[in-house]
Write a protein that holds these residues in place. Sequence first.
Motif, short mmCIF file in Angstrom:
data_model
loop_
_atom_site.label_atom_id
_atom_site.label_comp_id
_atom_site.label_asym_id
_atom_site.label_seq_id
_atom_site.Cartn_x
_atom_site.Cartn_y
_atom_site.Cartn_z
N ARG A 31 0.88 -1.18 0.00
CA ARG A 31 0.00 0.00 0.00
C ARG A 31 0.91 1.22 0.00
N HIS A 32 0.88 1.94 -1.10
CA HIS A 32 1.81 3.05 -1.28
C HIS A 32 1.08 4.23 -1.91
N HIS A 33 1.41 5.42 -1.50
CA HIS A 33 0.83 6.60 -2.12
C HIS A 33 1.30 6.66 -3.58
N VAL A 34 0.41 7.06 -4.48
CA VAL A 34 0.75 7.08 -5.91
C VAL A 34 1.94 7.99 -6.21
N PHE A 36 4.69 8.00 -4.74
CA PHE A 36 5.92 7.28 -4.45
C PHE A 36 5.94 5.87 -5.04
N ALA A 37 4.92 5.53 -5.81
CA ALA A 37 4.84 4.20 -6.42
C ALA A 37 5.37 4.25 -7.85
N GLN A 38 5.81 3.10 -8.33
CA GLN A 38 6.21 2.96 -9.73
C GLN A 38 5.80 1.57 -10.19
N ALA A 39 5.65 1.42 -11.51
CA ALA A 39 5.23 0.13 -12.06
C ALA A 39 5.82 -0.04 -13.45
N SER A 40 5.90 -1.30 -13.86
CA SER A 40 6.34 -1.60 -15.23
C SER A 40 5.52 -2.78 -15.75
N LEU A 41 5.39 -2.83 -17.06
CA LEU A 41 4.75 -3.95 -17.76
C LEU A 41 5.77 -4.46 -18.77
N THR A 42 6.09 -5.75 -18.68
CA THR A 42 7.10 -6.32 -19.55
C THR A 42 6.54 -7.54 -20.27
N ALA A 43 6.57 -7.50 -21.60
CA ALA A 43 6.10 -8.65 -22.40
C ALA A 43 7.07 -9.81 -22.23
N LYS A 44 6.53 -11.00 -22.06
CA LYS A 44 7.33 -12.22 -21.94
C LYS A 44 7.17 -13.04 -23.22
N LEU A 59 7.47 12.21 -8.49
CA LEU A 59 6.64 13.09 -9.32
C LEU A 59 7.35 13.54 -10.59
N ASP A 60 8.66 13.48 -10.63
CA ASP A 60 9.39 13.95 -11.81
C ASP A 60 9.55 12.89 -12.89
N ARG A 61 8.92 11.73 -12.71
CA ARG A 61 8.94 10.71 -13.76
C ARG A 61 7.61 9.95 -13.75
N PRO A 62 7.25 9.34 -14.87
CA PRO A 62 5.96 8.64 -14.95
C PRO A 62 5.85 7.49 -13.95
N LEU A 63 4.64 7.23 -13.52
CA LEU A 63 4.41 6.08 -12.63
C LEU A 63 4.72 4.79 -13.38
N LEU A 64 4.23 4.67 -14.61
CA LEU A 64 4.47 3.48 -15.43
C LEU A 64 5.72 3.74 -16.27
N GLN A 65 6.74 2.91 -16.08
CA GLN A 65 8.01 3.05 -16.76
C GLN A 65 8.42 1.74 -17.42
N PRO A 66 9.32 1.80 -18.40
CA PRO A 66 9.77 0.56 -19.06
C PRO A 66 10.48 -0.40 -18.12
N GLU A 67 11.22 0.15 -17.15
CA GLU A 67 11.97 -0.70 -16.22
C GLU A 67 12.03 0.01 -14.88
N ILE A 68 11.82 -0.74 -13.80
CA ILE A 68 11.87 -0.14 -12.47
C ILE A 68 12.70 -1.02 -11.54
N SER A 69 13.05 -0.45 -10.41
CA SER A 69 13.74 -1.17 -9.36
C SER A 69 13.36 -0.51 -8.05
N ALA A 92 -2.43 4.70 -15.52
CA ALA A 92 -2.64 6.09 -15.93
C ALA A 92 -3.56 6.79 -14.94
N GLU A 93 -4.60 6.10 -14.48
CA GLU A 93 -5.49 6.68 -13.48
C GLU A 93 -4.74 6.91 -12.17
N ALA A 94 -3.88 5.97 -11.80
CA ALA A 94 -3.07 6.15 -10.59
C ALA A 94 -2.21 7.40 -10.72
N GLU A 95 -1.62 7.60 -11.89
CA GLU A 95 -0.79 8.77 -12.10
C GLU A 95 -1.60 10.06 -12.04
N ARG A 96 -2.83 10.04 -12.55
CA ARG A 96 -3.69 11.23 -12.48
C ARG A 96 -4.01 11.60 -11.03
N ARG A 97 -3.93 10.64 -10.15
CA ARG A 97 -4.23 10.90 -8.73
C ARG A 97 -3.03 11.45 -7.95
#
Length: 102
Positions: A31-34, A36-44, A59-69, A92-97
Amino acid sequence: MESELVYEGFVLRLDGPMLEVVARDIKGIFRHHVNFAQASLTAKKDGMLEVYVDDGGALDRPLLQPEISGIWRVWRYQVPAGEEAALTEFFAEAERRRTGPR
């Protein structure tokens, strides 16, 4: 826009500005505030899509990114690749929040 995506082994949920991940196989909840959260989607190669959610976002980068750690490194799940549009819309909705600091 759905604020909850329910899959067989995990659930992604937006509770106001909070991003939650609950999983059958992991005790506890992510449970994390949007802000401070990050996410990625990777095709397998097997036609699946890896969903990875963690802390370390900003806040200075998108929530959904190509690669995260992040620190947790356990909130990774696979879903059919056909779920990509629903997940992209969810994040995208999470980022709008996100909200700026005072």
